[in-house]
Each structure stands twice: as structure tokens, then as C-alpha cells.
Write a protein that holds these residues in place. Structure first.
Motif, short mmCIF file in Angstrom:
data_model
loop_
_atom_site.label_atom_id
_atom_site.label_comp_id
_atom_site.label_asym_id
_atom_site.label_seq_id
_atom_site.Cartn_x
_atom_site.Cartn_y
_atom_site.Cartn_z
N LEU A 34 8.31 -0.91 -4.54
CA LEU A 34 7.75 0.44 -4.36
C LEU A 34 8.14 1.30 -5.33
N PRO A 35 6.92 2.24 -5.62
CA PRO A 35 7.25 2.97 -6.97
C PRO A 35 8.58 3.95 -6.71
N ALA A 36 9.09 4.41 -8.02
CA ALA A 36 10.13 5.52 -7.86
C ALA A 36 9.39 6.50 -7.26
N ALA A 37 9.63 7.14 -6.16
CA ALA A 37 9.05 8.16 -5.55
C ALA A 37 9.53 9.81 -6.09
N THR B 173 0.83 -1.13 0.19
CA THR B 173 -0.01 0.24 0.00
C THR B 173 0.88 1.30 -0.17
N VAL B 174 0.76 2.13 -0.98
CA VAL B 174 1.60 3.42 -0.97
C VAL B 174 0.44 4.33 -1.08
N THR C 88 7.06 -0.80 7.28
CA THR C 88 6.48 0.38 6.85
C THR C 88 7.62 1.19 6.23
N TYR C 89 7.48 2.09 5.19
CA TYR C 89 8.52 2.92 4.46
C TYR C 89 8.18 4.28 4.57
N ASP C 90 9.06 5.30 4.59
CA ASP C 90 8.85 6.81 4.21
C ASP C 90 9.96 7.35 3.61
N TRP D 233 13.89 2.86 0.71
CA TRP D 233 12.82 2.72 -0.16
C TRP D 233 13.30 2.49 -1.53
N ASP D 234 14.33 3.34 -1.77
CA ASP D 234 14.95 3.11 -3.46
C ASP D 234 15.49 1.72 -3.51
#
Length: 140
Positions: free
Chosen positions: A135-138, A39-40, A116-118, A128-129
Motif C-alpha cells: 500500500l502506498p505511504a499515505a 486498489t487505493v 479492506t484498509y482505511d 496500513w503502514d
């Protein structure tokens, strides 16, 4: 003696046929052993949402399931947890990578996942990366 054997066999057949259909093993169906829900929110792109990622075999609703499973296979090492949080004593750069957050739950290699990620500092951005494209590239 023969009568007792016949009665036992008949009782066994009756008991087995009374079992519900779900109690019989279906060897043609293989359930995914690695299943994650990702979930993003606030990623700044089209990656926001909730996705199911199945690996081994690959499937689910994740927009890039094949590459995501390959990435997880790449970062998984014996004795390490690819979803581990940043160590509390880690020295992290004080930079802000944007408001994106993610929550990953499920099972990976037979172990439960609840991570969890932020992107609130350099360590969390790197963490995250390291999981893109799971996870999508933010964008900040």
C-alpha cells in the motif's frame, strides 16, 4: 489379439490429437502463485489506482513490485494472516490518519485474500503502514 491392440492404440492417438491445445501441459510457462489486485483511493499522493502485484515470480503493474513482494514475504509468518483485520477487542488510539482506503484481493500463499484498509484510527493506521510499499505511504 494383435489387431485389437493396434485398433486400441490408433483410437488412443486419435482421441489425444483431438484435444484442444489448452489441454496439453506447457512446462515452460510458470503462472504466478501469488497474485494480488490492490486498489487505493484518496491516499494523498501518486499511489491511487488499481495495480496487479505478482510475486514468485515478481511482476505486474504495481509501481514497486519488488519491494512490495519483499515486504509481504517479511510479514508472512506460519499460522498468521498478513491481511487479517484488526481484532474487534483491540484498544486503538482515537486518531485520524486521513481518507485513504484500499482493497486487496487475490491469492497469497495459496489462500484467498479479500481485505479492506482505511486509516480511521491508530490500529488501522498501523495495519496500513505495516504493508507499505504494498500500500502506498499515505499522507493525512
Amino acid at each position: 489379439m494383435l489387431r485389437r491392440l493396434a485398433l486400441t492404440a490408433a483410437a488412443s492417438v486419435a482421441a489425444l490429437s483431438a484435444l484442444p491445445a489448452t489441454a496439453h501441459a506447457d512446462t515452460d510457462v510458470v503462472a504466478p502463485t501469488d497474485r494480488l489486485t490492490v486498489t487505493v483511493t484518496d491516499s494523498g499522493g501518486e499511489g491511487d489506482g488499481t495495480y496487479v502485484l505478482n510475486c514468485h515470480p515478481t511482476g505486474g503493474s504495481h509501481p514497486d513490485a519488488g519491494d512490495a513482494c519483499r515486504r509481504l514475504d517479511e510479514v508472512t509468518r506460519y499460522g498468521t494472516d498478513p491481511f487479517a483485520p484488526v481484532r474487534p477487542d483491540a484498544m486503538c488510539t482515537m486518531q485520524y490518519g486521513g481518507p485513504a482506503t484500499a482493497h486487496v484481493t487475490g491469492t497469497w500463499q495459496g489462500r484467498p485474500v479479500d481485505a479492506t484498509y482505511d486509516r480511521h484510527d491508530g490500529c488501522e493506521i498501523s495495519r496500513w503502514d505495516a504493508l507499505v510499499p504494498v500500500l502506498p505511504a499515505a499522507s493525512a
